[in-house]
Scaffold this motif. Structure first.
Motif, PDB file in Angstrom:
ATOM      1  N   PHE A  47      -4.312   2.961   4.474  1.00 33.21           N
ATOM      2  CA  PHE A  47      -5.671   3.011   3.658  1.00 33.21           C
ATOM      3  C   PHE A  47      -6.465   4.171   3.836  1.00 33.21           C
ATOM      4  O   PHE A  47      -6.544   4.852   4.895  1.00 33.21           O
ATOM      5  CB  PHE A  47      -6.617   1.802   4.361  1.00 33.21           C
ATOM      6  CG  PHE A  47      -7.719   1.490   3.490  1.00 33.21           C
ATOM      7  CD1 PHE A  47      -7.744   1.206   1.913  1.00 33.21           C
ATOM      8  CD2 PHE A  47      -9.087   1.713   3.930  1.00 33.21           C
ATOM      9  CE1 PHE A  47      -8.787   1.000   1.230  1.00 33.21           C
ATOM     10  CE2 PHE A  47     -10.239   1.629   3.150  1.00 33.21           C
ATOM     11  CZ  PHE A  47      -9.938   1.058   1.815  1.00 33.21           C
ATOM     12  N   ARG A  48      -6.961   4.843   2.681  1.00 32.25           N
ATOM     13  CA  ARG A  48      -7.679   6.019   2.905  1.00 32.25           C
ATOM     14  C   ARG A  48      -6.768   7.259   3.084  1.00 32.25           C
ATOM     15  O   ARG A  48      -7.336   8.439   3.206  1.00 32.25           O
ATOM     16  CB  ARG A  48      -8.954   5.974   3.821  1.00 32.25           C
ATOM     17  CG  ARG A  48      -9.996   5.092   3.542  1.00 32.25           C
ATOM     18  CD  ARG A  48     -11.033   5.289   4.517  1.00 32.25           C
ATOM     19  NE  ARG A  48     -12.212   4.277   4.039  1.00 32.25           N
ATOM     20  CZ  ARG A  48     -13.082   3.822   4.773  1.00 32.25           C
ATOM     21  NH1 ARG A  48     -13.227   4.325   5.996  1.00 32.25           N
ATOM     22  NH2 ARG A  48     -14.042   2.863   4.429  1.00 32.25           N
ATOM     23  N   ALA A  49      -5.636   7.288   3.000  1.00 31.25           N
ATOM     24  CA  ALA A  49      -4.573   8.297   3.183  1.00 31.25           C
ATOM     25  C   ALA A  49      -4.614   8.983   1.818  1.00 31.25           C
ATOM     26  O   ALA A  49      -4.773   8.333   0.580  1.00 31.25           O
ATOM     27  CB  ALA A  49      -3.173   8.065   3.721  1.00 31.25           C
ATOM     28  N   ALA A  50      -4.004  10.140   1.674  1.00 31.19           N
ATOM     29  CA  ALA A  50      -3.963  10.872   0.509  1.00 31.19           C
ATOM     30  C   ALA A  50      -2.542  11.469   0.679  1.00 31.19           C
ATOM     31  O   ALA A  50      -2.243  12.261   1.655  1.00 31.19           O
ATOM     32  CB  ALA A  50      -5.047  11.954   0.085  1.00 31.19           C
ATOM     33  N   ARG A  51      -1.779  11.750  -0.336  1.00 32.88           N
ATOM     34  CA  ARG A  51      -0.628  12.603  -0.282  1.00 32.88           C
ATOM     35  C   ARG A  51      -0.237  12.722  -1.735  1.00 32.88           C
ATOM     36  O   ARG A  51      -0.407  12.278  -2.757  1.00 32.88           O
ATOM     37  CB  ARG A  51       0.437  11.854   0.262  1.00 32.88           C
ATOM     38  CG  ARG A  51       0.950  10.774  -0.584  1.00 32.88           C
ATOM     39  CD  ARG A  51       2.626  10.203   0.219  1.00 32.88           C
ATOM     40  NE  ARG A  51       2.129   9.765   1.718  1.00 32.88           N
ATOM     41  CZ  ARG A  51       3.015   9.132   2.439  1.00 32.88           C
ATOM     42  NH1 ARG A  51       3.861   8.281   1.504  1.00 32.88           N
ATOM     43  NH2 ARG A  51       2.841   8.816   3.555  1.00 32.88           N
ATOM     44  N   THR A  52       0.547  13.920  -1.669  1.00 32.48           N
ATOM     45  CA  THR A  52       1.134  14.262  -3.233  1.00 32.48           C
ATOM     46  C   THR A  52       2.407  13.656  -3.344  1.00 32.48           C
ATOM     47  O   THR A  52       3.304  13.602  -2.518  1.00 32.48           O
ATOM     48  CB  THR A  52       1.320  15.948  -3.289  1.00 32.48           C
ATOM     49  OG1 THR A  52       0.119  16.488  -2.864  1.00 32.48           O
ATOM     50  CG2 THR A  52       2.015  16.470  -4.386  1.00 32.48           C
ATOM     51  N   VAL A  60       1.310  14.566  -8.421  1.00 37.37           N
ATOM     52  CA  VAL A  60       0.370  13.809  -8.515  1.00 37.37           C
ATOM     53  C   VAL A  60      -0.264  13.605  -7.085  1.00 37.37           C
ATOM     54  O   VAL A  60       0.439  13.350  -6.036  1.00 37.37           O
ATOM     55  CB  VAL A  60       0.338  12.178  -9.000  1.00 37.37           C
ATOM     56  CG1 VAL A  60      -0.530  11.328  -8.872  1.00 37.37           C
ATOM     57  CG2 VAL A  60       1.247  12.476 -10.246  1.00 37.37           C
ATOM     58  N   LEU A  61      -1.556  13.907  -7.038  1.00 32.08           N
ATOM     59  CA  LEU A  61      -2.529  13.408  -5.820  1.00 32.08           C
ATOM     60  C   LEU A  61      -2.756  11.885  -5.742  1.00 32.08           C
ATOM     61  O   LEU A  61      -3.454  11.415  -6.456  1.00 32.08           O
ATOM     62  CB  LEU A  61      -3.586  14.402  -5.684  1.00 32.08           C
ATOM     63  CG  LEU A  61      -4.539  13.955  -4.358  1.00 32.08           C
ATOM     64  CD1 LEU A  61      -3.779  14.088  -3.090  1.00 32.08           C
ATOM     65  CD2 LEU A  61      -5.859  14.621  -4.361  1.00 32.08           C
ATOM     66  N   ALA A  62      -2.172  11.226  -4.556  1.00 27.36           N
ATOM     67  CA  ALA A  62      -2.228   9.820  -4.840  1.00 27.36           C
ATOM     68  C   ALA A  62      -3.224   9.537  -3.646  1.00 27.36           C
ATOM     69  O   ALA A  62      -2.875   9.981  -2.503  1.00 27.36           O
ATOM     70  CB  ALA A  62      -1.036   8.831  -4.591  1.00 27.36           C
ATOM     71  N   VAL A  63      -4.153   8.602  -3.653  1.00 26.73           N
ATOM     72  CA  VAL A  63      -5.134   8.164  -2.783  1.00 26.73           C
ATOM     73  C   VAL A  63      -5.013   6.960  -2.713  1.00 26.73           C
ATOM     74  O   VAL A  63      -5.439   5.892  -3.815  1.00 26.73           O
ATOM     75  CB  VAL A  63      -6.638   8.770  -2.898  1.00 26.73           C
ATOM     76  CG1 VAL A  63      -7.719   8.405  -1.622  1.00 26.73           C
ATOM     77  CG2 VAL A  63      -6.495  10.209  -3.347  1.00 26.73           C
ATOM     78  N   LEU A  75      -4.975   8.002  -8.602  1.00 22.77           N
ATOM     79  CA  LEU A  75      -3.822   8.888  -9.080  1.00 22.77           C
ATOM     80  C   LEU A  75      -4.488  10.079  -9.747  1.00 22.77           C
ATOM     81  O   LEU A  75      -5.196   9.983 -10.847  1.00 22.77           O
ATOM     82  CB  LEU A  75      -2.639   8.489  -9.779  1.00 22.77           C
ATOM     83  CG  LEU A  75      -1.870   7.029  -9.564  1.00 22.77           C
ATOM     84  CD1 LEU A  75      -0.742   6.772 -10.535  1.00 22.77           C
ATOM     85  CD2 LEU A  75      -1.253   7.433  -7.984  1.00 22.77           C
ATOM     86  N   TYR A  76      -4.677  11.208  -9.189  1.00 24.91           N
ATOM     87  CA  TYR A  76      -4.987  12.455  -9.683  1.00 24.91           C
ATOM     88  C   TYR A  76      -3.969  13.279 -10.206  1.00 24.91           C
ATOM     89  O   TYR A  76      -3.085  13.829  -9.693  1.00 24.91           O
ATOM     90  CB  TYR A  76      -5.743  13.098  -8.603  1.00 24.91           C
ATOM     91  CG  TYR A  76      -7.226  12.444  -8.239  1.00 24.91           C
ATOM     92  CD1 TYR A  76      -8.288  12.324  -9.042  1.00 24.91           C
ATOM     93  CD2 TYR A  76      -7.147  11.670  -7.062  1.00 24.91           C
ATOM     94  CE1 TYR A  76      -9.383  11.711  -8.461  1.00 24.91           C
ATOM     95  CE2 TYR A  76      -8.125  10.867  -6.877  1.00 24.91           C
ATOM     96  CZ  TYR A  76      -9.166  10.743  -7.482  1.00 24.91           C
ATOM     97  OH  TYR A  76     -10.234   9.833  -6.890  1.00 24.91           O
ATOM     98  N   ILE A  77      -3.745  13.830 -11.643  1.00 25.19           N
ATOM     99  CA  ILE A  77      -2.920  14.393 -12.218  1.00 25.19           C
ATOM    100  C   ILE A  77      -3.315  15.374 -13.152  1.00 25.19           C
ATOM    101  O   ILE A  77      -4.421  15.241 -13.650  1.00 25.19           O
ATOM    102  CB  ILE A  77      -2.342  13.241 -13.431  1.00 25.19           C
ATOM    103  CG1 ILE A  77      -1.953  11.758 -12.503  1.00 25.19           C
ATOM    104  CG2 ILE A  77      -1.127  13.625 -14.169  1.00 25.19           C
ATOM    105  CD1 ILE A  77      -2.207  10.697 -13.405  1.00 25.19           C
ATOM    106  N   PRO A  78      -2.553  16.411 -13.237  1.00 19.90           N
ATOM    107  CA  PRO A  78      -2.817  17.623 -13.950  1.00 19.90           C
ATOM    108  C   PRO A  78      -2.929  17.016 -15.221  1.00 19.90           C
ATOM    109  O   PRO A  78      -2.097  16.216 -15.750  1.00 19.90           O
ATOM    110  CB  PRO A  78      -1.469  18.454 -13.897  1.00 19.90           C
ATOM    111  CG  PRO A  78      -1.000  18.298 -12.481  1.00 19.90           C
ATOM    112  CD  PRO A  78      -1.129  16.722 -12.149  1.00 19.90           C
TER     113      PRO A  78
END
Length: 91
Positions: A47-52, A60-63, A75-78
């Protein structure tokens, strides 16, 4: 700017899209989309981790976070790859 020791701040708001996956089966869904061997377990992605991660051809940057009381991922996506990620999720 001078005196900032090489720090540059860039607003990337318009270049990124966000898709949220929430609910008890969100991990299982995401596991079907990422490369084999990507550890999305509670221990490997707490929980609260972020990774590509990679979904199709998108990086995608997943949090792992949620505000709804269930398991969840942001999910943060171009922006130019958001439709392909969305389509993969819907399949």
């Amino acid at each position: 700017r001078e005196g900032m020791n090489g720090v540059v701040i860039v607003d990337t708001t318009s270049s990124m899209a966000q898709i949220n996956l929430h609910g008890p089966r969100s991990r299982a869904l995401l596991e079907r989309l990422v490369a084999p061997g990507t550890d999305l377990s509670h221990e490997g992605f707490p929980f609260r981790a972020a990774r590509t991660i990679e979904i199709g051809y998108a990086r995608v940057l997943a949090v792992r976070i949620t505000y709804v009381g269930e398991l969840g991922f942001e999910l943060y996506i171009p922006a130019e790859q958001a439709v392909s990620v969305y389509d993969a999720i819907c399949e």
